[in-house]
Design a protein around this motif. Sequence first.
Motif: not given
Length: 129
Positions: A67-93
């Motif tokens: 059986t295969l149970k999928l999870k959501t991507p790692p939080t660190s991956f999503l943060i890197k993706q959202a910041t796109n190289g920047s060092k700031t994460l907005s409240h909406d992100q």
Amino acid sequence: MPPKKQSHQVTMALPAGEAPVAELGKMLGMTGVNLVALKKEYDARTVAQRGEIVPAVITIFDDRSFTLKLKTPPTSFLIKQATNGSKTLSHDQLRAIAERKMPDLNTTDIDAAMRTVAGTARSMGVKVS
């Protein structure tokens, strides 16, 4: 018919839509599971998330089925993706990441989920604004 008996359980973080057979073989080769069938199922279920890392919990039974149970991507991956190289994460992100991670977190409160994601961001050196 007796219930299936679980023989192995492995959690792997794999690229969505393109799981490497070599990686699957390293972790699951000794189980005797059909790696090609596993790869095809994983790739088919994650093709819409291509470009992301999607963890999967793979449970193998004594009859070599799985059986295969999928999870959501790692939080660190999503943060890197959202910041796109920047060092700031907005409240909406921050809120968007927390909402996406809710199924895998041990809370149903969005504010607690946002605090969890903010803590991960801070540990990565990303400022939450």
